[in-house]
Design an enzyme around this catalytic site. Structure first.
Site, PDB file in Angstrom:
ATOM      1  N   CYS A   2      -2.959 -11.770  -2.169  1.00 29.46           N
ATOM      2  CA  CYS A   2      -2.545 -13.116  -1.834  1.00 29.46           C
ATOM      3  C   CYS A   2      -1.124 -13.113  -1.234  1.00 29.46           C
ATOM      4  O   CYS A   2      -0.207 -12.529  -1.787  1.00 29.46           O
ATOM      5  CB  CYS A   2      -2.553 -14.083  -3.011  1.00 29.46           C
ATOM      6  SG  CYS A   2      -4.180 -14.348  -3.686  1.00 29.46           S
ATOM      7  N   ARG A  27      -2.172  -9.118   2.999  1.00 26.19           N
ATOM      8  CA  ARG A  27      -2.241  -9.164   1.539  1.00 26.19           C
ATOM      9  C   ARG A  27      -3.557  -9.754   1.032  1.00 26.19           C
ATOM     10  O   ARG A  27      -3.937  -9.553  -0.116  1.00 26.19           O
ATOM     11  CB  ARG A  27      -1.079 -10.000   0.988  1.00 26.19           C
ATOM     12  CG  ARG A  27       0.272  -9.413   1.255  1.00 26.19           C
ATOM     13  CD  ARG A  27       1.335 -10.260   0.619  1.00 26.19           C
ATOM     14  NE  ARG A  27       1.272 -10.177  -0.831  1.00 26.19           N
ATOM     15  CZ  ARG A  27       1.972  -9.330  -1.565  1.00 26.19           C
ATOM     16  NH1 ARG A  27       2.792  -8.501  -0.981  1.00 26.19           N
ATOM     17  NH2 ARG A  27       1.868  -9.314  -2.866  1.00 26.19           N
ATOM     18  N   TRP A  75      -6.816 -13.674  -1.595  1.00 29.24           N
ATOM     19  CA  TRP A  75      -7.735 -12.582  -1.930  1.00 29.24           C
ATOM     20  C   TRP A  75      -8.397 -13.041  -3.228  1.00 29.24           C
ATOM     21  O   TRP A  75      -7.768 -13.086  -4.276  1.00 29.24           O
ATOM     22  CB  TRP A  75      -6.961 -11.284  -2.141  1.00 29.24           C
ATOM     23  CG  TRP A  75      -7.830 -10.083  -2.334  1.00 29.24           C
ATOM     24  CD1 TRP A  75      -8.388  -9.306  -1.360  1.00 29.24           C
ATOM     25  CD2 TRP A  75      -8.233  -9.503  -3.577  1.00 29.24           C
ATOM     26  NE1 TRP A  75      -9.109  -8.279  -1.922  1.00 29.24           N
ATOM     27  CE2 TRP A  75      -9.042  -8.382  -3.278  1.00 29.24           C
ATOM     28  CE3 TRP A  75      -8.006  -9.822  -4.918  1.00 29.24           C
ATOM     29  CZ2 TRP A  75      -9.610  -7.574  -4.255  1.00 29.24           C
ATOM     30  CZ3 TRP A  75      -8.582  -9.014  -5.897  1.00 29.24           C
ATOM     31  CH2 TRP A  75      -9.369  -7.899  -5.562  1.00 29.24           C
ATOM     32  N   ASN A 101      -0.476 -16.500  -6.772  1.00 28.61           N
ATOM     33  CA  ASN A 101      -0.936 -15.119  -6.661  1.00 28.61           C
ATOM     34  C   ASN A 101      -1.017 -14.580  -8.080  1.00 28.61           C
ATOM     35  O   ASN A 101      -0.090 -14.766  -8.859  1.00 28.61           O
ATOM     36  CB  ASN A 101       0.082 -14.319  -5.841  1.00 28.61           C
ATOM     37  CG  ASN A 101      -0.238 -12.834  -5.820  1.00 28.61           C
ATOM     38  OD1 ASN A 101      -1.387 -12.445  -5.959  1.00 28.61           O
ATOM     39  ND2 ASN A 101       0.783 -12.014  -5.655  1.00 28.61           N
ATOM     40  N   GLY A 102      -2.125 -13.930  -8.427  1.00 25.21           N
ATOM     41  CA  GLY A 102      -2.263 -13.378  -9.772  1.00 25.21           C
ATOM     42  C   GLY A 102      -3.471 -13.963 -10.467  1.00 25.21           C
ATOM     43  O   GLY A 102      -4.360 -14.534  -9.830  1.00 25.21           O
ATOM     44  N   GLU A 489      -8.875  11.971   0.510  1.00 25.09           N
ATOM     45  CA  GLU A 489      -8.203  10.931   1.289  1.00 25.09           C
ATOM     46  C   GLU A 489      -8.972  10.651   2.584  1.00 25.09           C
ATOM     47  O   GLU A 489      -9.126   9.494   2.984  1.00 25.09           O
ATOM     48  CB  GLU A 489      -6.755  11.367   1.575  1.00 25.09           C
ATOM     49  CG  GLU A 489      -5.941  10.435   2.448  1.00 25.09           C
ATOM     50  CD  GLU A 489      -5.771   9.025   1.896  1.00 25.09           C
ATOM     51  OE1 GLU A 489      -6.125   8.762   0.741  1.00 25.09           O
ATOM     52  OE2 GLU A 489      -5.299   8.162   2.658  1.00 25.09           O
ATOM     53  N   LYS A 493     -10.436   6.958   3.473  1.00 24.13           N
ATOM     54  CA  LYS A 493     -10.102   6.241   4.716  1.00 24.13           C
ATOM     55  C   LYS A 493     -11.382   5.802   5.413  1.00 24.13           C
ATOM     56  O   LYS A 493     -11.478   4.676   5.908  1.00 24.13           O
ATOM     57  CB  LYS A 493      -9.284   7.138   5.678  1.00 24.13           C
ATOM     58  CG  LYS A 493      -7.846   7.313   5.288  1.00 24.13           C
ATOM     59  CD  LYS A 493      -6.986   6.157   5.682  1.00 24.13           C
ATOM     60  CE  LYS A 493      -6.284   5.409   4.617  1.00 24.13           C
ATOM     61  NZ  LYS A 493      -5.919   5.756   3.341  1.00 24.13           N
ATOM     62  N   GLU A 496     -13.190   2.912   3.452  1.00 29.66           N
ATOM     63  CA  GLU A 496     -12.549   1.596   3.475  1.00 29.66           C
ATOM     64  C   GLU A 496     -12.505   0.989   4.863  1.00 29.66           C
ATOM     65  O   GLU A 496     -12.540  -0.223   5.013  1.00 29.66           O
ATOM     66  CB  GLU A 496     -11.165   1.627   2.826  1.00 29.66           C
ATOM     67  CG  GLU A 496     -10.135   2.432   3.548  1.00 29.66           C
ATOM     68  CD  GLU A 496      -8.791   2.437   2.833  1.00 29.66           C
ATOM     69  OE1 GLU A 496      -8.440   1.461   2.182  1.00 29.66           O
ATOM     70  OE2 GLU A 496      -8.087   3.463   2.945  1.00 29.66           O
ATOM     71  N   HIS A 512     -22.710  23.383  -6.571  1.00 21.85           N
ATOM     72  CA  HIS A 512     -23.117  22.935  -7.908  1.00 21.85           C
ATOM     73  C   HIS A 512     -23.819  21.585  -7.856  1.00 21.85           C
ATOM     74  O   HIS A 512     -23.936  20.909  -8.873  1.00 21.85           O
ATOM     75  CB  HIS A 512     -21.897  22.882  -8.828  1.00 21.85           C
ATOM     76  CG  HIS A 512     -21.248  24.221  -8.996  1.00 21.85           C
ATOM     77  ND1 HIS A 512     -21.851  25.249  -9.683  1.00 21.85           N
ATOM     78  CD2 HIS A 512     -20.085  24.722  -8.512  1.00 21.85           C
ATOM     79  CE1 HIS A 512     -21.062  26.326  -9.640  1.00 21.85           C
ATOM     80  NE2 HIS A 512     -19.987  26.021  -8.926  1.00 21.85           N
ATOM     81  N   LYS A 615      -3.821  -5.528   0.565  1.00 24.08           N
ATOM     82  CA  LYS A 615      -2.803  -4.481   0.645  1.00 24.08           C
ATOM     83  C   LYS A 615      -2.161  -4.198  -0.698  1.00 24.08           C
ATOM     84  O   LYS A 615      -1.890  -3.062  -1.039  1.00 24.08           O
ATOM     85  CB  LYS A 615      -1.734  -4.929   1.651  1.00 24.08           C
ATOM     86  CG  LYS A 615      -0.644  -3.902   1.882  1.00 24.08           C
ATOM     87  CD  LYS A 615      -1.172  -2.738   2.681  1.00 24.08           C
ATOM     88  CE  LYS A 615      -0.129  -1.667   2.911  1.00 24.08           C
ATOM     89  NZ  LYS A 615      -0.804  -0.389   3.232  1.00 24.08           N
TER      90      LYS A 615
HETATM   91  C1  F6R Z   1      -5.974   2.948   0.652  1.00 25.25           C
HETATM   92  C2  F6R Z   1      -4.917   2.195   0.009  1.00 25.25           C
HETATM   93  C3  F6R Z   1      -5.021   1.944  -1.452  1.00 25.25           C
HETATM   94  C4  F6R Z   1      -3.624   2.014  -2.109  1.00 25.25           C
HETATM   95  C5  F6R Z   1      -3.715   1.625  -3.590  1.00 25.25           C
HETATM   96  C6  F6R Z   1      -2.376   1.751  -4.271  1.00 25.25           C
HETATM   97  O1  F6R Z   1      -5.715   3.131   2.010  1.00 25.25           O
HETATM   98  O2  F6R Z   1      -4.001   1.766   0.641  1.00 25.25           O
HETATM   99  O3  F6R Z   1      -5.899   2.833  -2.059  1.00 25.25           O
HETATM  100  O4  F6R Z   1      -3.130   3.307  -1.963  1.00 25.25           O
HETATM  101  O5  F6R Z   1      -4.181   0.314  -3.704  1.00 25.25           O
HETATM  102  O6  F6R Z   1      -1.438   0.911  -3.685  1.00 25.25           O
HETATM  103  P1  F6R Z   1       0.111   1.134  -3.916  1.00 25.25           P
HETATM  104  O7  F6R Z   1       0.472   2.449  -3.303  1.00 25.25           O
HETATM  105  O8  F6R Z   1       0.782  -0.014  -3.234  1.00 25.25           O
HETATM  106  O9  F6R Z   1       0.333   1.153  -5.395  1.00 25.25           O
END
Ligand code: F6R
Length: 620
Positions: A2, A27, A75, A101-102, A489, A493, A496, A512, A615
């Site tokens: 949010c 966000r 969000w 937010n929250g 990773e 990527k 997502e 395995h 985010k």
């Molecule tokens: C993936 C991504 C998320 C963040 C995770 C932690 O691309 O961005 O997996 O890495 O939500 O977020 P932070 O680093 O802000 O604690």
């Protein structure tokens, strides 16, 4: 999670708020709304979907001119992403407008209490209770300056959970109040104008002067009375002032189609800036804020690295480096599991929390648990002044600059660099490495920005490959040693951004079980370690490539320049510069980011704002 913007000042509040929302849309983006105070009332507009939908509504039915306004991108947590559930939420008389937010955890009881007095709710959100409670509390608060803030304090004391609330009241057209607990809020101070934002991106185009709000505090911004901060009890507190070192341009796309592409391109700088100034003249490494003595660092006998998502993958890479350089055992754990399994922690445990945003609730709660158990906490974080570094004993900032695309790229590379620095600091303080040895590793680190730049110049074939993979159902990623977290990773990527089933495996684990997934043509991306790696790990990975190829896989191999052992078994080879084994993730990750971005773009998806994500995840 949010985005929140508030404005009080001489400019058109709607313009300022919408501009802030554009910058904060990363966000949360399943609905958006605004409210402005004008003509003795509150005018609102809100719409499900992205901010563009709200902008269309506003173009068709403009709101009145106003100099006080609030805005929100959502969000969803309680209640689906509909027009009704979009913020702001209003009190029954329409005078109070609230954005949030929250999660208000006791909202069900509070809602029942409001309903018992005849209030009919217009939404399914937890937020709406705050609007009704605030209206009631305001009515019961004596008239005079600070009345809305006083009502906000009283309501905040009753709320449980995590919240940033911003509220206006139609009878106070030059005032906004906001309250925060476990959820981010910053105040921007301009010339005769004030801003509220869930982060500084909300007001960076107007001012770089910011005030940090502490836990359980309420702020009032008023055109005449200025800025007042109190705790929930009403005691005035002096907020910490700081100057934001990002500029507005850093938060723009700079000619790229996507923020993510811009951020990928910024990685050489992010790595360089994270190293900058960290090596003192005497060869000693320098952390930003260390409220731990050398003796306390020497006493550490165990390290936990705790984080989420991409930041967790940075932690997995950290383990290899820290254990190798310090011989201290390192455990890496996702933050959402950490505190629930009662980990063994004490004064001699160092918990390294990694968070780009510095606001991730799972990581924050893990940090607090660690501190309760008397462990020392060191934060690696990208956002200055955010909650996680504020509550930690030591901080190392990643100087990656603002990261707007929801998927982490440059902050990931910067986090890995920061983890290396933490490993080196520990090794140095504990006498495991002499200053000159550390300096030699730092020299290797200093070569990384150039290495990343080189990788970036060779991305066209990777993009082409990405376009050819856009119809894949499944893509698998394999790696060993530090290549394993890189494989995780790469898979994250792709999931997502492109919504393709993807999994990362330790290459040795394949036989395995997961090898059964390989079918004719299944793309398998393999991160090949340097031929100079310890043991025979390189040869083992080459064998793993052969194994999957023998079962029909289309093999995509990321290998060092000059490594020709892979050639007979690779359908595609992506070359990266020669890099010391432990530092290799900095270069091998980059093609995986570009690949995911290109596949998502080819499939027609919004690369910067993938579905269902936000985010900054400020709920548990
Ligand atoms: C993936 C991504 C998320 C963040 C995770 C932690 O691309 O961005 O997996 O890495 O939500 O977020 P932070 O680093 O802000 O604690």
């Amino acid at each position: 999670m949010c985005g929140i913007v508030g404005y009080v000042g001489p400019q058109s509040a709607l313009d300022v708020v919408l501009e802030g929302l554009r910058r904060l849309e990363y966000r949360g983006y399943d609905s958006a709304g605004v409210a402005v105070l004008a003509d003795g009332g509150t005018a609102t507009a809100k719409k499900a979907g992205k901010l563009a939908n709200l902008e269309k509504v506003l173009a068709d039915s403009p709101l009145p001119e106003s100099t006080t306004g609030i805005g929100h991108t959502r969000w969803a947590t309680h209640g689906g992403p509909t027009d009704r559930n979009a913020h702001p939420h209003l009190s029954v008389d329409g005078k109070v407008a609230v954005i949030h937010n929250g999660i208000i955890e006791n909202f069900a009881a509070l809602r029942a209490e409001c309903e018992a007095t005849g209030v009919e709710f217009a939404s399914e959100t937890d937020t709406e209770v705050a609007a009704h409670l605030l209206a009631k509390q305001y009515a019961e608060t004596p008239q005079g300056p600070g009345r809305l803030a006083e009502a906000m304090r009283a309501v905040s004391r009753r709320l449980e959970g995590a919240f940033t609330l911003v509220a206006s009241h139609a009878d106070e057209p030059d005032t906004l109040v906001a309250s925060r607990r476990n959820s981010p809020l910053v105040v921007g101070v301009g010339d005769g104008e004030y801003f509220l934002g869930s982060d500084v991106a909300a007001f960076i185009a107007h001012t770089r002067e910011a005030r940090e709000l502490g836990q359980d505090q309420v702020v009032e911004i008023d055109r005449r009375r200025g800025l007042t901060v109190t705790d929930f009890g009403g005691t005035v507190v002096e907020p910490t002032a700081y100057t934001v070192d990002w500029d507005a341009e850093a938060a723009e796309k700079g000619g790229h189609d996507w923020f993510m592409l811009k951020e990928i391109a910024e990685q050489p700088q992010a790595v360089a800036d994270t190293l900058l100034g960290r090596l003192g003249d005497d060869g000693q490494l320098v952390l930003d804020e260390v409220r731990l003595s050398d003796q306390e660092l020497r006493d550490i006998d165990k390290v936990f690295v705790v984080s989420c998502g991409t930041s967790y993958h940075a932690g997995l890479i950290a383990k290899y480096a820290i254990e190798h350089w310090t011989r201290i055992p390192v455990e890496v754990e996702v933050a959402s599991e950490f505190r629930y399994r009662d980990p063994v922690l004490d004064r001699s445990t160092l918990v390294v929390v990694i968070s780009q945003s510095g606001e991730t609730m799972d990581t924050l709660m893990a940090l607090r648990h660690a501190k309760d158990q008397k462990a020392r906490v060191l934060a690696i974080c990208n956002v200055n002044g955010s909650t996680i570094p504020r509550e930690s004993d030591a901080v190392l900032y990643t100087h990656a600059g603002p990261e707007v695309a929801v998927a982490s790229t440059k902050s990931f590379l910067a986090q890995i660099v920061a983890c290396y620095l933490v490993g080196l600091v520990l090794a140095q303080v504990r006498g495991m490495k002499y200053a000159d040895e550390v300096a030699a590793i730092v020299e290797d680190l200093r070569r990384l920005p150039d290495a990343v730049s080189q990788v970036l110049t060779r991305m066209e074939p990777v993009r082409e490959l990405g376009r050819s993979l856009a119809d894949a159902d499944t893509i698998l990623f394999l790696g060993r040693h530090v290549g394993f977290p890189v494989a995780l990773e790469g898979a994250l990527k792709l999931k997502e951004l492109a919504y393709i089933h993807a999994e990362g495996f330790a290459a040795g684990e394949l036989k395995h079980g997961p090898i059964a997934l390989i079918d004719r043509g299944t793309p398998v991306v393999v991160i090949v370690p340097s031929p100079r790696s310890r043991g025979s790990v390189h040869g083992k990975v080459v064998s793993n490539i052969q194994e999957v190829r023998a079962r029909g896989a289309r093999t995509i191999v990321i290998a060092e320049e000059g490594d020709d052992d892979v050639l007979p078994y690779a359908d595609h080879v992506i070359r990266v510069p020669r890099t010391p084994t432990l530092l290799a993730p900095i270069v091998t990750t980059v093609p995986l980011q570009v690949l995911a971005c290109e596949i998502a773009d080819t499939r027609g998806y919004d690369v910067d704002q993938p579905r269902n994500l936000a985010k900054s995840v400020t709920v548990e």
